[in-house]
Design an enzyme around this catalytic site. Structure first.
Site, PDB file in Angstrom:
ATOM      1  N   HIS A 150      45.300  42.639  40.147  1.00 42.36           N
ATOM      2  CA  HIS A 150      46.491  42.542  41.006  1.00 42.36           C
ATOM      3  C   HIS A 150      46.016  42.186  42.408  1.00 42.36           C
ATOM      4  O   HIS A 150      45.313  42.963  43.053  1.00 42.36           O
ATOM      5  CB  HIS A 150      47.256  43.863  41.006  1.00 42.36           C
ATOM      6  CG  HIS A 150      48.522  43.833  41.823  1.00 42.36           C
ATOM      7  ND1 HIS A 150      49.423  44.872  41.798  1.00 42.36           N
ATOM      8  CD2 HIS A 150      49.049  42.917  42.674  1.00 42.36           C
ATOM      9  CE1 HIS A 150      50.439  44.588  42.605  1.00 42.36           C
ATOM     10  NE2 HIS A 150      50.227  43.398  43.153  1.00 42.36           N
ATOM     11  N   HIS A 178      39.090  28.038  46.962  1.00 39.52           N
ATOM     12  CA  HIS A 178      38.505  27.218  45.907  1.00 39.52           C
ATOM     13  C   HIS A 178      37.484  27.979  45.062  1.00 39.52           C
ATOM     14  O   HIS A 178      36.776  28.857  45.534  1.00 39.52           O
ATOM     15  CB  HIS A 178      37.842  25.982  46.516  1.00 39.52           C
ATOM     16  CG  HIS A 178      36.659  26.296  47.395  1.00 39.52           C
ATOM     17  ND1 HIS A 178      35.375  26.413  46.908  1.00 39.52           N
ATOM     18  CD2 HIS A 178      36.585  26.535  48.730  1.00 39.52           C
ATOM     19  CE1 HIS A 178      34.552  26.680  47.894  1.00 39.52           C
ATOM     20  NE2 HIS A 178      35.258  26.771  49.013  1.00 39.52           N
TER      21      HIS A 178
END
Length: 214
Positions: free
Chosen positions: A149, A140
């Site tokens: 990446h 979250h």
């Protein structure tokens, strides 16, 4: 209305993007991949996952299309192409695998690739031209910078910040509320317990700056 999508890059990463787009069609996506562009002449004329390699990047303007995905694994190269192609007016689309679980309020920038098995939890913001690779989890209220990446099997805790162009290696873990700086590299399997500065390379458990023997 069907959107014709060209994939920039026909290597392994490009084929993963092709598979994501093809799988997404079964889930109702209107983005249909029509082929690849790749500057490697040995790939021209090949068919990969049923899609043709249609020529080099220079052919982009000659092929009717509605959007592109930049399927290049190297962050610097992908960022350079993103800047160049968006300046030319190209529309970047995201490739999101139908098996990915993404909270309803997550913000996803253009051109981002989200692979099979990815989970992105509420409050997270995913930048442009990002790769969330196979099976990674973003907890979250994360902030993932443009061109980053996140490799297969990475797990980030809550409220993590990943800087622009950072590479988080396969299986690494970033603890909650840690920051990984822009254009930094976190080695495969590393455990990030402390913030990582910009342009640093860290490895190990716990993650420490990489030292190169003279």
């Amino acid at each position: 209305m069907t959107q014709r999508i060209l994939i920039i890059g026909a290597g392994g990463h490009g084929q993963v993007v092709a598979d994501i787009l093809l799988q997404a069609i079964t889930g109702g996506s209107n983005c249909r991949p029509i082929g690849y562009l790749d500057d490697n002449p040995h790939r021209h004329g090949q068919r990969l996952l049923g899609l043709p390699v249609m020529g080099p990047l220079a052919a982009l303007a000659d092929i009717p299309h509605d959007g592109i995905v930049i399927a290049i694994g190297d962050n610097h190269t992908r960022a350079h192409l993103f800047a160049e192609l968006t300046a030319r007016g190209e529309r970047l689309v995201s490739a999101i695998h139908p098996s990915a679980i993404i909270a309803a309020d997550v913000v996803i920038g253009p051109g981002t690739m989200i692979c099979a098995g990815v989970i992105v939890n509420p409050g997270s913001v995913i930048g442009a031209n990002v790769i969330l690779n196979t099976g990674c989890t973003i907890d979250h209220h994360n902030q993932i910078g443009d061109h980053a990446h996140i490799a297969p099997g990475v797990h980030t805790g809550g409220e993590v910040v990943i800087g622009t162009g950072a590479l988080i290696g396969i299986g690494a873990i970033v603890m909650p509320r840690r920051r990984v700086g822009s254009w930094s590299i976190v080695g495969a399997g590393a455990l990030v317990q402390r913030d990582v500065t910009d342009a640093a390379t860290v490895v190990g458990i716990p993650a420490r700056p990489l030292r190169v023997n003279p």
